[in-house]
Design a protein around this motif. Structure first.
Motif, PDB file in Angstrom:
ATOM      1  N   PRO A   1       0.792  -1.225   0.000  1.00  0.00           N
ATOM      2  CA  PRO A   1       0.000   0.000   0.000  1.00  0.00           C
ATOM      3  C   PRO A   1       0.829   1.282   0.000  1.00  0.00           C
ATOM      4  O   PRO A   1       0.424   2.270  -0.601  1.00  0.00           O
ATOM      5  N   TRP A   2       1.986   1.267   0.659  1.00  0.00           N
ATOM      6  CA  TRP A   2       2.756   2.517   0.726  1.00  0.00           C
ATOM      7  C   TRP A   2       4.036   2.505  -0.091  1.00  0.00           C
ATOM      8  O   TRP A   2       4.593   3.562  -0.374  1.00  0.00           O
ATOM      9  N   LYS A   3       4.528   1.310  -0.488  1.00  0.00           N
ATOM     10  CA  LYS A   3       5.751   1.256  -1.296  1.00  0.00           C
ATOM     11  C   LYS A   3       5.456   1.111  -2.787  1.00  0.00           C
ATOM     12  O   LYS A   3       6.249   1.513  -3.610  1.00  0.00           O
TER      13      LYS A   3
ATOM     14  N   TYR B   1      11.525  -2.626  -5.837  1.00  0.00           N
ATOM     15  CA  TYR B   1      10.480  -1.719  -6.310  1.00  0.00           C
ATOM     16  C   TYR B   1      11.050  -0.885  -7.453  1.00  0.00           C
ATOM     17  O   TYR B   1      11.795   0.065  -7.214  1.00  0.00           O
ATOM     18  N   PRO B   2      10.719  -1.234  -8.710  1.00  0.00           N
ATOM     19  CA  PRO B   2      11.282  -0.492  -9.843  1.00  0.00           C
ATOM     20  C   PRO B   2      10.890   0.987  -9.845  1.00  0.00           C
ATOM     21  O   PRO B   2      11.689   1.831 -10.207  1.00  0.00           O
ATOM     22  N   GLU B   3       9.652   1.266  -9.435  1.00  0.00           N
ATOM     23  CA  GLU B   3       9.161   2.646  -9.377  1.00  0.00           C
ATOM     24  C   GLU B   3       8.331   2.811  -8.107  1.00  0.00           C
ATOM     25  O   GLU B   3       7.100   2.874  -8.162  1.00  0.00           O
ATOM     26  N   PRO B   4       9.012   2.884  -6.942  1.00  0.00           N
ATOM     27  CA  PRO B   4       8.251   2.961  -5.688  1.00  0.00           C
ATOM     28  C   PRO B   4       7.466   4.261  -5.568  1.00  0.00           C
ATOM     29  O   PRO B   4       7.771   5.256  -6.226  1.00  0.00           O
TER      30      PRO B   4
ATOM     31  N   ALA C   1       8.479   5.768  -0.446  1.00  0.00           N
ATOM     32  CA  ALA C   1       9.548   4.765  -0.450  1.00  0.00           C
ATOM     33  C   ALA C   1      10.615   5.064  -1.496  1.00  0.00           C
ATOM     34  O   ALA C   1      11.382   4.188  -1.878  1.00  0.00           O
ATOM     35  N   ALA C   2      10.682   6.291  -1.939  1.00  0.00           N
ATOM     36  CA  ALA C   2      11.634   6.660  -2.999  1.00  0.00           C
ATOM     37  C   ALA C   2      13.075   6.308  -2.633  1.00  0.00           C
ATOM     38  O   ALA C   2      13.888   6.025  -3.518  1.00  0.00           O
ATOM     39  N   ASN C   3      13.402   6.268  -1.352  1.00  0.00           N
ATOM     40  CA  ASN C   3      14.780   5.980  -0.931  1.00  0.00           C
ATOM     41  C   ASN C   3      15.212   4.548  -1.230  1.00  0.00           C
ATOM     42  O   ASN C   3      16.402   4.250  -1.198  1.00  0.00           O
TER      43      ASN C   3
END
Length: 93
Positions: A45-47, A69-72, A76-78
């Protein structure tokens, strides 16, 4: 930190990111020869949308044992370009 499966170091880095008790390893720190992309995907849900790798070491396979995560999502961009493990992969320092 090291990720070990089937008595083989499959990833090693001093720059892991811990999210929800999982060490995420930089993509460049994984030993690509042990990683096979697979079709499995799940949604957090959040990543966001996770993709998986099957590990293959010395003829043994561990399906879907690594994820990324290819495009979080922004929260979760980090962990963009980072890989985490489960299913018997030992994380040690």
């Amino acid at each position: 930190m090291k990720a070990i499966w089937n008595n083989q170091v499959i990833a090693e880095s001093d720059n892991t990111i811990v999210v929800e008790n999982n060490h995420y390893f930089p993509q460049q720190s994984i030993k690509q020869e042990f990683f096979k992309k697979c079709a499995t995907q799940t949604t957090c849900p959040w990543k966001g949308l996770a993709s998986y790798y099957t590990l293959e070491v010395d003829g043994k396979q561990n399906p879907d044992a690594a994820w990324y995560y290819p495009e979080p999502k922004p929260a979760a961009a980090n962990i963009t370009n980072y890989v985490a493990f489960w299913k018997g992969v030992k994380i040690t320092d």
